[in-house]
Design an enzyme around this catalytic site. Structure first.
Site, PDB file in Angstrom:
ATOM      1  N   CYS A  95       0.858  -1.194   0.000  1.00 36.36           N
ATOM      2  CA  CYS A  95       0.000   0.000   0.000  1.00 36.36           C
ATOM      3  C   CYS A  95       0.890   1.239   0.000  1.00 36.36           C
ATOM      4  O   CYS A  95       1.859   1.297   0.765  1.00 36.36           O
ATOM      5  CB  CYS A  95      -0.863  -0.031   1.265  1.00 36.36           C
ATOM      6  SG  CYS A  95      -1.949   1.407   1.426  1.00 36.36           S
ATOM      7  N   HIS A 137      -8.951  -4.234  -1.491  1.00 33.93           N
ATOM      8  CA  HIS A 137      -7.976  -3.417  -0.742  1.00 33.93           C
ATOM      9  C   HIS A 137      -8.401  -1.938  -0.766  1.00 33.93           C
ATOM     10  O   HIS A 137      -8.396  -1.264   0.268  1.00 33.93           O
ATOM     11  CB  HIS A 137      -6.596  -3.602  -1.382  1.00 33.93           C
ATOM     12  CG  HIS A 137      -5.506  -2.746  -0.814  1.00 33.93           C
ATOM     13  ND1 HIS A 137      -4.479  -3.254  -0.050  1.00 33.93           N
ATOM     14  CD2 HIS A 137      -5.279  -1.403  -0.910  1.00 33.93           C
ATOM     15  CE1 HIS A 137      -3.674  -2.260   0.306  1.00 33.93           C
ATOM     16  NE2 HIS A 137      -4.132  -1.122  -0.212  1.00 33.93           N
ATOM     17  N   GLU A 138      -8.780  -1.456  -1.939  1.00 33.90           N
ATOM     18  CA  GLU A 138      -9.129  -0.034  -2.074  1.00 33.90           C
ATOM     19  C   GLU A 138     -10.470   0.282  -1.411  1.00 33.90           C
ATOM     20  O   GLU A 138     -10.629   1.351  -0.802  1.00 33.90           O
ATOM     21  CB  GLU A 138      -9.156   0.388  -3.554  1.00 33.90           C
ATOM     22  CG  GLU A 138      -7.837   0.205  -4.295  1.00 33.90           C
ATOM     23  CD  GLU A 138      -6.640   0.862  -3.620  1.00 33.90           C
ATOM     24  OE1 GLU A 138      -6.828   1.821  -2.860  1.00 33.90           O
ATOM     25  OE2 GLU A 138      -5.510   0.388  -3.840  1.00 33.90           O
ATOM     26  N   HIS A 141     -10.084   0.974   2.153  1.00 29.53           N
ATOM     27  CA  HIS A 141      -9.664   2.357   2.445  1.00 29.53           C
ATOM     28  C   HIS A 141     -10.887   3.262   2.617  1.00 29.53           C
ATOM     29  O   HIS A 141     -10.890   4.155   3.460  1.00 29.53           O
ATOM     30  CB  HIS A 141      -8.825   2.924   1.292  1.00 29.53           C
ATOM     31  CG  HIS A 141      -7.361   2.576   1.359  1.00 29.53           C
ATOM     32  ND1 HIS A 141      -6.543   2.996   2.376  1.00 29.53           N
ATOM     33  CD2 HIS A 141      -6.568   1.874   0.508  1.00 29.53           C
ATOM     34  CE1 HIS A 141      -5.306   2.563   2.157  1.00 29.53           C
ATOM     35  NE2 HIS A 141      -5.296   1.877   1.030  1.00 29.53           N
TER      36      HIS A 141
HETATM   37  C1  Y12 Z   1      -2.388  -5.989  -3.660  1.00 31.32           C
HETATM   38  C2  Y12 Z   1      -3.487  -5.311  -3.215  1.00 31.32           C
HETATM   39  C3  Y12 Z   1      -3.689  -4.009  -3.575  1.00 31.32           C
HETATM   40  C4  Y12 Z   1      -2.807  -3.387  -4.416  1.00 31.32           C
HETATM   41  C5  Y12 Z   1      -3.065  -1.981  -4.871  1.00 31.32           C
HETATM   42  C6  Y12 Z   1      -2.614  -0.910  -3.961  1.00 31.32           C
HETATM   43  N1  Y12 Z   1      -1.217  -0.952  -3.662  1.00 31.32           N
HETATM   44  C7  Y12 Z   1      -0.250  -0.353  -4.411  1.00 31.32           C
HETATM   45  O1  Y12 Z   1      -0.496   0.182  -5.464  1.00 31.32           O
HETATM   46  C8  Y12 Z   1       1.114  -0.369  -3.813  1.00 31.32           C
HETATM   47  C9  Y12 Z   1       2.157   0.188  -4.388  1.00 31.32           C
HETATM   48  C10 Y12 Z   1       3.473   0.278  -3.777  1.00 31.32           C
HETATM   49  C11 Y12 Z   1       4.489   0.911  -4.478  1.00 31.32           C
HETATM   50  C12 Y12 Z   1       5.750   1.048  -3.912  1.00 31.32           C
HETATM   51  O2  Y12 Z   1       6.752   1.759  -4.546  1.00 31.32           O
HETATM   52  C13 Y12 Z   1       7.608   1.156  -5.450  1.00 31.32           C
HETATM   53  O3  Y12 Z   1       7.538  -0.023  -5.722  1.00 31.32           O
HETATM   54  C14 Y12 Z   1       8.620   2.045  -6.062  1.00 31.32           C
HETATM   55  C15 Y12 Z   1       6.013   0.528  -2.672  1.00 31.32           C
HETATM   56  O4  Y12 Z   1       7.324   0.583  -2.187  1.00 31.32           O
HETATM   57  C16 Y12 Z   1       7.669   1.462  -1.218  1.00 31.32           C
HETATM   58  O5  Y12 Z   1       6.876   2.195  -0.757  1.00 31.32           O
HETATM   59  C17 Y12 Z   1       9.076   1.432  -0.737  1.00 31.32           C
HETATM   60  C18 Y12 Z   1       5.002  -0.082  -1.954  1.00 31.32           C
HETATM   61  C19 Y12 Z   1       3.724  -0.203  -2.506  1.00 31.32           C
HETATM   62  C20 Y12 Z   1      -1.686  -4.056  -4.837  1.00 31.32           C
HETATM   63  C21 Y12 Z   1      -1.473  -5.371  -4.465  1.00 31.32           C
HETATM   64 CO    CO Z   2      -3.684   0.934   0.109  1.00 26.29          CO
END
Ligand code: Y12
Ligand code: CO
Length: 171
Positions: A95, A137-138, A141
Site C-alpha cells: 500500500c 484493498h481499495e 480504504h
Molecule cells: C495488492 C493489493 C492491492 C494493491 C493496490 C494498492 N497498492 C499499491 O499500489 C502499492 C504500491 C506500492 C508501491 C511502492 O513503490 C515502489 O515499488 C517504487 C512501494 O514501495 C515502497 O513504498 C518502498 C510499496 C507499494 C496491490 C497489491
Molecule cells: Co492501500
C-alpha cells in the site's frame, strides 16, 4: 498535479469516505490528479482518502502481461458496492500509505462490482485475480481500514516494531 500521499499512522486514513454526488469538472480534475499521483509512485491502486479527500472514489491500473501499466486499463470507480463475492485467496499486498511493507492477506477470489464512472453512469464489472484483490484493498480504504488490520496479532506486532524502526531510520 501530484498530490501528497498520507502514510500510516496518520489518523485521516481511519476516516469513512462519503458518497460522491457531484460528477462535475472538479471531480474529473481530482481523478486526473489521483492518476498522476499513483503513477508517479509506482502504484496500481489508490483511494481518494490516501490523498486526504474522503470521498468514495478509487482508481486502479492493473499491469498487463508485459508488466507495464497502460492508461487504457485505468478504471475509475465511484461509489462501489461489492456483490456476490466468491472463494478465498492469499496474496501479498502492499500500500502506498504503508511504504516498504508487504504482507499476505486473505481476500475473495472473485466478485461483481457495481459502481459509477466519472460521469455518474452506473457500471458493473466482474473481477478475478489481482483486480479482485486490489478492488477489495481499495474499498477497505473507503471504510477507513488498512490491510495491516487484517494481520494476526503477532504479525501486526512484528509489523509495528519494524515499521517504527524504518520510520526512525528515515529521519
Ligand atoms: C495488492 C493489493 C492491492 C494493491 C493496490 C494498492 N497498492 C499499491 O499500489 C502499492 C504500491 C506500492 C508501491 C511502492 O513503490 C515502489 O515499488 C517504487 C512501494 O514501495 C515502497 O513504498 C518502498 C510499496 C507499494 C496491490 C497489491
Ligand atoms: Co492501500
Amino acid at each position: 498535479m501530484i498530490l501528497p500521499i498520507i502514510t500510516y499512522p496518520d489518523k485521516q486514513l481511519k476516516t469513512r469516505s462519503l458518497e460522491v454526488t457531484n460528477f462535475d469538472g472538479l471531480l474529473h480534475r481530482f481523478l486526473d490528479d489521483m492518476y498522476e499521483t499513483m503513477m508517479s509512485s509506482n502504484g496500481i491502486g489508490l483511494a481518494s482518502i490516501q490523498v486526504a479527500n474522503p470521498i468514495r472514489a478509487i482508481i486502479l491500473c492493473i499491469p498487463d502481461e508485459d508488466g507495464k501499466q497502460h492508461k487504457e486499463n485505468l478504471i475509475e470507480i465511484i461509489n462501489p458496492v461489492i456483490h456476490t463475492p466468491r472463494g478465498n485467496v492469499l496474496y501479498q499486498e502492499g500500500c502506498l500509505s504503508v511504504p516498504g511493507f508487504y504482507e499476505d492477506v486473505e481476500r475473495y477470489e472473485s466478485l461483481t462490482l457495481h459502481y459509477q464512472d466519472r460521469h455518474g453512469e452506473p457500471c458493473v464489472l466482474h473481477a478475478t485475480d489481482l483486480l479482485s484483490i486490489a478492488i477489495q484493498h481499495e474499498i477497505d480504504h473507503l471504510e477507513g481500514k488498512l490491510f495491516i488490520e487484517k494481520l494476526s496479532y503477532y504479525r501486526r506486532k512484528k509489523f509495528e516494531k519494524e515499521y517504527k524502526k524504518a520510520q526512525k531510520e528515515k529521519k
